[in-house]
Design a protein around this motif. Structure first.
Motif, PDB file in Angstrom:
ATOM      1  N   ARG A 133      26.739  24.750   6.212  1.00 39.56           N
ATOM      2  CA  ARG A 133      28.152  24.736   5.824  1.00 39.56           C
ATOM      3  C   ARG A 133      28.323  25.263   4.396  1.00 39.56           C
ATOM      4  NH1 ARG A 133      30.972  21.518   9.557  1.00 39.56           N
ATOM      5  NH2 ARG A 133      29.618  20.193  10.824  1.00 39.56           N
ATOM      6  N   ARG A 134      27.423  24.825   3.529  1.00 40.84           N
ATOM      7  CA  ARG A 134      27.474  25.241   2.123  1.00 40.84           C
ATOM      8  C   ARG A 134      27.331  26.760   2.010  1.00 40.84           C
ATOM      9  NH1 ARG A 134      23.292  26.350  -1.221  1.00 40.84           N
ATOM     10  NH2 ARG A 134      23.598  26.158  -3.488  1.00 40.84           N
ATOM     11  N   ALA A 135      26.382  27.337   2.750  1.00 41.90           N
ATOM     12  CA  ALA A 135      26.152  28.781   2.698  1.00 41.90           C
ATOM     13  C   ALA A 135      27.387  29.553   3.168  1.00 41.90           C
ATOM     14  CB  ALA A 135      24.941  29.149   3.557  1.00 41.90           C
ATOM     15  N   TYR A 141      36.948  25.903   6.015  1.00 43.79           N
ATOM     16  CA  TYR A 141      35.895  25.212   6.751  1.00 43.79           C
ATOM     17  C   TYR A 141      34.576  25.974   6.628  1.00 43.79           C
ATOM     18  CZ  TYR A 141      39.572  22.543   9.138  1.00 43.79           C
ATOM     19  OH  TYR A 141      40.631  21.723   9.424  1.00 43.79           O
ATOM     20  N   GLY A 142      33.501  25.234   6.515  1.00 45.83           N
ATOM     21  CA  GLY A 142      32.168  25.817   6.576  1.00 45.83           C
ATOM     22  C   GLY A 142      31.482  25.302   7.823  1.00 45.83           C
ATOM     23  N   PHE A 143      30.698  26.136   8.483  1.00 49.32           N
ATOM     24  CA  PHE A 143      30.021  25.729   9.716  1.00 49.32           C
ATOM     25  C   PHE A 143      28.508  25.714   9.536  1.00 49.32           C
ATOM     26  CE2 PHE A 143      33.980  27.903  11.165  1.00 49.32           C
ATOM     27  CZ  PHE A 143      34.628  26.770  11.637  1.00 49.32           C
ATOM     28  N   PRO A 144      27.814  24.930  10.355  1.00 51.77           N
ATOM     29  CA  PRO A 144      26.343  24.880  10.275  1.00 51.77           C
ATOM     30  C   PRO A 144      25.699  26.240  10.495  1.00 51.77           C
ATOM     31  CG  PRO A 144      27.177  23.072  11.619  1.00 51.77           C
ATOM     32  CD  PRO A 144      28.344  23.974  11.353  1.00 51.77           C
ATOM     33  N   THR A 183      25.657  23.057  -6.918  1.00 52.79           N
ATOM     34  CA  THR A 183      26.928  22.872  -6.224  1.00 52.79           C
ATOM     35  C   THR A 183      27.596  24.227  -5.995  1.00 52.79           C
ATOM     36  OG1 THR A 183      28.180  22.663  -8.283  1.00 52.79           O
ATOM     37  CG2 THR A 183      27.259  20.633  -7.350  1.00 52.79           C
ATOM     38  N   ILE A 184      28.553  24.251  -5.081  1.00 48.54           N
ATOM     39  CA  ILE A 184      29.311  25.485  -4.848  1.00 48.54           C
ATOM     40  C   ILE A 184      30.037  25.888  -6.130  1.00 48.54           C
ATOM     41  CG2 ILE A 184      31.224  26.518  -3.563  1.00 48.54           C
ATOM     42  CD1 ILE A 184      30.480  24.804  -1.186  1.00 48.54           C
ATOM     43  N   PHE A 185      30.568  24.899  -6.837  1.00 43.55           N
ATOM     44  CA  PHE A 185      31.264  25.166  -8.092  1.00 43.55           C
ATOM     45  C   PHE A 185      30.335  25.855  -9.090  1.00 43.55           C
ATOM     46  CE2 PHE A 185      32.292  23.859 -12.447  1.00 43.55           C
ATOM     47  CZ  PHE A 185      33.592  24.326 -12.551  1.00 43.55           C
TER      48      PHE A 185
END
Length: 253
Positions: free
Chosen positions: A22-24, A51-54, A132-134
């Motif tokens: 999800r993060r990627a 939304y992020g997905f697996p 983190t994404i940030f």
């Protein structure tokens, strides 16, 4: 929108894998595919979510219709702020909310499948190893990596410069003796010579290396911390110190 297509990870490793996927996907939306993401976040549309997905993909869509939803929901209405902020600031804001959502989803799975204290701690530690994404979106990770490299390459010289810089920065607050294990004992001797004849503006006693001192930014007189009731901890939070005498002068009309 369940954000996961019915996929329910049940072990710490599976939840972490779900988190990474999800993060990627969300990082793609906010970096390499940012133009498409920006275009999809039309402020004229309704409350949109990222939304992020697996599967490492992302999607901008309306929130789930069912209440409560299958998974925690991302921040609503990210599109409404798009044209009201600088793009860089807007992306940073979305990144912060995305980080919060990722953690909520990961620990939702942890709670749902009964992770105990050690499992939750292990999951958090695995997550915490990733920037983190940030941090990715704002470039903080590159800066930290560069600083870390600089520290490892110049550890000895950096240690000395930090010691010197720290001494200069806190000169107003303290002339306490440097620790006994300080590598450069010459600095300590210079300190003694420079302030050996300094007298406390309150009690008139000489400077002592083992006592905490503070300097008034107005009259530039030195005082024992105990004489003016200032501790080293309190001094760290004082931007400009005024001794009792100078404070009283300022208070008069």
């Amino acid at each position: 929108m369940d954000g996961g297509g019915g996929y329910n990870p049940r072990t710490v490793e599976e939840v972490f894998g779900d988190f990474k996927g999800r993060r990627a996907g969300m990082i793609k939306a906010l970096t390499t595919e940012v133009e498409e993401f920006y275009h999809q976040c039309d402020p004229e549309k309704e409350n949109l979510c990222l939304y992020g997905f697996p599967s490492e993909q992302w999607e901008v869509n309306l929130p789930a219709e069912e209440v409560p939803p299958e998974l925690p929901e991302p921040a609503l209405g990210i599109n409404f702020a798009r044209d009201g902020m600088q793009e860089k600031d807007w992306l940073s804001l979305v990144a912060v909310h995305s980080d919060a959502w990722l953690l909520s989803v990961a620990f939702y799975f942890g709670a749902r499948f009964g992770f105990d204290k050690s499992d939750r701690k292990r999951l958090f530690n695995m997550i915490n190893e990733l920037p983190t994404i940030f941090e990715v979106v704002t470039g903080t990770t590159k800066k930290q990596a560069k600083e870390k490299s600089s520290v490892s390459n110049h550890s000895s010289s950096k240690s000395k410069s930090n010691s010197k810089r720290g001494s200069e920065t806190q000169a107003k607050f303290s002339k306490a003796v440097q620790s006994k294990d300080e590598e450069d004992e010459g600095l300590e001797e210079e300190d003694e010579e420079e302030h050996g004849e300094t007298l406390c503006g309150a009690c008139g006693e000489n400077y002592a290396a083992d006592e905490f001192w503070i300097c008034c930014d107005v009259c530039e007189k030195w005082f024992h911390g105990k004489c003016v009731k200032i501790t080293p901890a309190r001094a760290e939070h004082i931007k400009q110190y005024k001794c009792p005498s100078c404070s009283n002068k300022r208070a008069r009309p």
